[in-house]
Structure formats: structure tokens, C-alpha cells
Motif scaffolding. Structure first.
Motif, PDB file in Angstrom:
ATOM      1  N   GLN A  29       5.557   6.804 -10.579  1.00  0.00           N
ATOM      2  CA  GLN A  29       4.136   6.348 -10.525  1.00  0.00           C
ATOM      3  C   GLN A  29       4.467   4.744 -10.971  1.00  0.00           C
ATOM      4  O   GLN A  29       4.775   4.518 -11.851  1.00  0.00           O
TER       5      GLN A  29
ATOM      6  N   LEU B 243       0.864   3.073  -6.664  1.00  0.00           N
ATOM      7  CA  LEU B 243       1.811   3.985  -5.776  1.00  0.00           C
ATOM      8  C   LEU B 243       2.522   5.192  -6.554  1.00  0.00           C
ATOM      9  O   LEU B 243       2.827   5.121  -7.547  1.00  0.00           O
ATOM     10  N   THR B 244       2.340   6.018  -5.752  1.00  0.00           N
ATOM     11  CA  THR B 244       3.214   7.352  -6.190  1.00  0.00           C
ATOM     12  C   THR B 244       4.138   7.996  -5.044  1.00  0.00           C
ATOM     13  O   THR B 244       4.000   7.731  -3.785  1.00  0.00           O
ATOM     14  N   LEU B 245       5.620   8.002  -5.538  1.00  0.00           N
ATOM     15  CA  LEU B 245       6.475   8.281  -4.622  1.00  0.00           C
ATOM     16  C   LEU B 245       7.431   9.263  -5.184  1.00  0.00           C
ATOM     17  O   LEU B 245       7.512   9.347  -6.381  1.00  0.00           O
TER      18      LEU B 245
ATOM     19  N   ARG C 286      -2.952  -1.913  -5.676  1.00  0.00           N
ATOM     20  CA  ARG C 286      -2.991  -0.435  -5.721  1.00  0.00           C
ATOM     21  C   ARG C 286      -1.716   0.147  -6.473  1.00  0.00           C
ATOM     22  O   ARG C 286      -0.768  -0.347  -6.599  1.00  0.00           O
TER      23      ARG C 286
ATOM     24  N   THR D 142       8.229  -6.110  -3.683  1.00  0.00           N
ATOM     25  CA  THR D 142       7.897  -4.977  -2.599  1.00  0.00           C
ATOM     26  C   THR D 142       8.959  -3.962  -2.850  1.00  0.00           C
ATOM     27  O   THR D 142      10.084  -3.939  -2.660  1.00  0.00           O
TER      28      THR D 142
ATOM     29  N   SER E  17       0.875  -1.234   0.071  1.00  0.00           N
ATOM     30  CA  SER E  17       0.085  -0.054   0.018  1.00  0.00           C
ATOM     31  C   SER E  17       0.821   1.433  -0.058  1.00  0.00           C
ATOM     32  O   SER E  17       0.406   2.450  -0.431  1.00  0.00           O
ATOM     33  N   GLN E  18       2.112   1.009   0.487  1.00  0.00           N
ATOM     34  CA  GLN E  18       3.295   2.185   0.347  1.00  0.00           C
ATOM     35  C   GLN E  18       4.614   1.717   0.185  1.00  0.00           C
ATOM     36  O   GLN E  18       4.885   0.570   0.520  1.00  0.00           O
ATOM     37  N   VAL E  19       5.476   2.774  -0.075  1.00  0.00           N
ATOM     38  CA  VAL E  19       6.761   2.394  -0.371  1.00  0.00           C
ATOM     39  C   VAL E  19       7.436   2.929   1.074  1.00  0.00           C
ATOM     40  O   VAL E  19       7.479   4.032   1.344  1.00  0.00           O
TER      41      VAL E  19
END
Length: 321
Positions: free
Chosen positions: A270, A284-286, A282, A133, A111-113
């Protein structure tokens, strides 16, 4: 059977092959995404023998099936086709059609990095090294000379005046939307464009000579967190360009997982799951900041990059096994 029958079949097959390749190359040149193509509608056909279902949305996968049929039919008719290199070259956009489907467990729990530092090689290997991951390591470039010395003028001088040595790998250059055709054109552009005052640009290239790679690696080290048994590839990748530019959404066909070190500037990534996992995983944007390293399997995650306002962006990347 008439002796002219094989020639007629061959002519029709070749004509269909040429038409299909023109379509694929147009798609590749226009950089149309699979999601856009999947929304295209077929024109209505008044012929009674064509089913109405053909008026529904057609996906890019059907085009891939057509390519496969042509290739294997041609292969079956002419066995020598298999031994001739590059007789039918598939555009890069179409290559994604032939990748095997992913197991969506690769991303259903992501769900996140995470942003981590002070990772031991053992912990990194256990949690991230060969996992889909992604992770950002924040403290792996502290002693790199590249952080202070890499800029446009550094690379211009490096490639104009330095010895490259023997060629050991294939050389790759990615122009993206820059209009530049080679690394030589990049490094000889006018000062205004090089200083980001002219036309925008973003490019990428690979190292392919032994001395080139050896000399560049004097400015950056193997990331400390990589597993002790991991071996780095002999190819390094450099991506450089100004704000507002970057790579379009795509998935790679490289051999291994890679690390991407942000040497200068800020870059927004992205990450999107493969199409078969869109309803399970999902996107992910980071943002990767100067001095940080992103580790991600770009063979499995679709990805797009965008250089954020500010400095010239320079990224160094490499694969490991």
C-alpha cells in the motif's frame, strides 16, 4: 543575576527534555501513526489564561516544533552539544517530522502502477529510474538462482556456516512485531515457527560484510533494466516472513531509489502520498508476485506491506543512484 539561575534553567530544561523523550519513545514503541495522533484531543484545562483553541485537535507537528525548540535551546546554551554524538537521539517515528514538504506534482498524475517487461535501460531511465512514479517489472529475475534456492533453510545454513568477511557497512535488523531480537534468533527459531506453524513472524536485515554481499549476489544479478551508468549500493536488504505479517506504514530515510525483488511468496503493498498531498494524490494498492520487481522511491511514498496467504515471503532489495 544569581549564580544559581543557570543551574535552575538547566535543570528545568533537562526535565522537559526527558519528559518529551518519554512521550516520543512511547509513540515509537506503540507504532502510532501520525493520522491517529492528529485526532487526539487535549484534555480540557480550567485555567483562564489558556485559550480554548487548545481544546481542538493537536497535530503531531506541534510536538516536532517542541523537540526543535529544546534541541536548539540546549545547543545555544551549551555549544559542546553539537560535537557530542547521540546526546539526544530522536526516535524513528519523529524523524518524519523534519523532512521537507514534497511537491505534490510527484504523485498527482499517478493513478495506478504499470506492470511492464522487456524494458531497455534507456526507456527505464527516461520513464522511471529517477521519477517518483512506481513500476513493476515482470521479467527481470528469470535467470536468478535465488528464485529456486532461497528459503528459510538456505539463510540458516548461509549465516551459520559461511564466512562473512570484513564489515563494510552498519548492520541493520528490523524485528517488526516478531519479538525476535536479532538475525541469530531468527535463524535459530524452532522448526514449527520456521515452517509458519507457530507464532507468526516477519523480519528484515541488511548485508554489512563484504563476503556476505559477494556470496549472496551469486544468486541474483543486477536487474537488467537499470541505467547503464547507475551504480548499485554495497548494501542489500532482505525481508522474510509468513502470511499476515509485514511492515507498518512508514517512509524511509535511505539515500536513493530502490528496487524490491519478490523472490518467494506474494506481497501486497500500500503506497500513500505524503500527508501534504493527501487531497491531491491517490493512495495505491498493488500485489507483487514471485519473480517480479517493484521500483519505488520509498523516501517519498509512505508504504506498508502485507504478506498474502500461501508461501513464505522473501524479498531482496537494493538502492541505486
Amino acid at each position: 543575576m544569581s549564580p544559581s539561575r543557570p543551574k535552575l534553567c538547566d535543570k528545568k530544561l533537562k526535565s522537559a527534555e526527558i519528559k518529551l523523550l518519554k512521550i516520543l519513545h512511547k509513540i515509537d514503541n506503540m507504532k502510532l501513526s501520525n493520522s491517529y495522533i492528529s485526532r487526539l484531543m487535549l484534555p480540557e484545562c480550567k485555567k483562564p489564561f489558556i485559550s480554548e483553541t487548545f481544546n481542538q485537535n493537536i497535530t503531531f507537528y506541534y510536538l516536532g516544533i517542541a523537540v526543535l525548540i529544546i534541541i536548539f535551546t540546549y545547543w545555544w546554551i551549551y555549544p559542546s552539544f553539537a560535537s557530542e554524538r547521540c546526546t539526544l537521539e530522536i526516535p524513528s517515528t519523529a524523524l518524519t517530522l523534519f523532512r521537507p514538504p514534497e511537491d505534490c506534482s510527484m504523485c498527482d498524475s499517478v493513478s495506478q502502477v504499470a506492470r511492464l517487461g522487456n524494458l531497455t535501460p534507456e526507456e527505464f531511465e527516461r520513464r522511471f529510474a529517477y521519477s517518483p512514479t512506481p513500476v513493476i517489472v515482470t521479467d527481470a529475475t528469470r535467470h536468478w538462482k535465488a528464485i529456486k534456492e532461497f528459503n528459510f533453510n538456505f539463510f540458516a545454513d548461509f549465516y551459520r556456516n559461511g564466512k562473512m568477511g570484513n564489515k563494510i557497512n552498519e548492520c541493520f535488523f528490523f524485528a517488526y512485531k516478531s519479538g525476535l531480537r536479532s538475525l541469530g534468533e531468527v535463524l535459530s527459531m524452532d522448526a514449527a515457527r520456521a515452517n509458519l506453524s507457530g507464532a507468526p513472524w516477519y523480519v528484515g536485515w541488511s548485508t554489512c560484510y563484504d563476503e556476505e554481499t559477494r556470496r549472496l549476489r551469486q544468486y541474483y544479478d543486477r536487474p537488467y533494466f537499470l541505467p547503464r551508468t547507475a551504480e548499485s549500493d554495497t548494501i542489500d536488504w532482505i525481508f522474510m516472513g509468513g502470511p499476515g505479517q509485514g511492515a507498518h506504514m512508514h517512509v524511509d530515510s535511505v539515500r536513493r531509489v530502490s528496487w524490491q525483488a519478490q523472490v518467494r511468496g506474494r506481497k501486497r503493498w500500500q503506497l500513500a502520498p505524503p500527508p501534504e498531498c493527501l487531497y491531491t494524490c491517490r493512495a495505491l494498492t498493488l500485489t507483487v508476485h514471485p519473480g517480479e520487481i517493484l521500483v519505488v522511491d520509498t523516501n517519498r511514498w509512505y508504504h506498508m506491506t502485507h504478506v498474502l496467504p500461501g508461501d513464505l515471503s522473501i524479498t531482496i532489495g537494493a538502492e541505486y543512484d
